[in-house]
Design a protein around this motif. Structure first.
Motif: not given
Length: 132
Positions: A12-16, A79-84, A86-92, A113-114
């Motif tokens: 599956r493709t992650l969009t969000y 803030w939680q939405r923004a952190a999700i 950010r953290e995904w992008q950090r691991l990615r 995921v932007r």
């Protein structure tokens, strides 16, 4: 494997960020551990590089744990939405450095995921449009 076609089903493709699951995070975290274990084995147990590797492993663990906690929130606030995201992008981005290694599956978890969801994306597009 699909019994009719003999091929693996497409990932599956992650969009969000709202599409992320705890399994996505665990899989990415596991991939990072496998890759970093190779490096740790070559570094050994002493020295500054070993210290840096142990610190990186802790950061990955903390980031993945925080991300799983955020994903579990039923209705994450702003803030939680923004952190999700950010953290995904950090691991990615950490995993992206291992693109050349065996076991890398470009199509599985590595989608950038932007935005948290379509509403966030539309709001950003609206801000950009108004700023022009």
């Amino acid at each position: 494997m699909d019994a009719n076609t003999g091929q693996n089903p497409p990932e599956r493709t992650l969009t969000y960020a709202e599409d992320l699951t705890p399994e996505d995070v665990r899989a990415l975290e596991a991939f990072l551990y496998v890759q970093l274990e190779r490096v740790c084995d070559g570094v050994g147990e002493t020295g500054e590089t070993s210290f840096a590797m142990r610190s990186l492993l802790r950061l990955i663990s903390d980031s993945a744990g925080f991300l799983r906690t955020l994903i579990a929130a039923e209705r994450p606030n702003t803030w939680q939405r923004a952190a999700i995201v950010r953290e995904w992008q950090r691991l990615r981005s950490t995993a992206h450095e291992f693109n050349h290694c065996d076991g890398y599956d470009h199509g599985r978890w590595w989608h950038q995921v932007r935005h948290f969801d379509a509403r966030d994306q539309a709001a950003e597009q609206n801000r950009i449009h108004q700023a022009r």
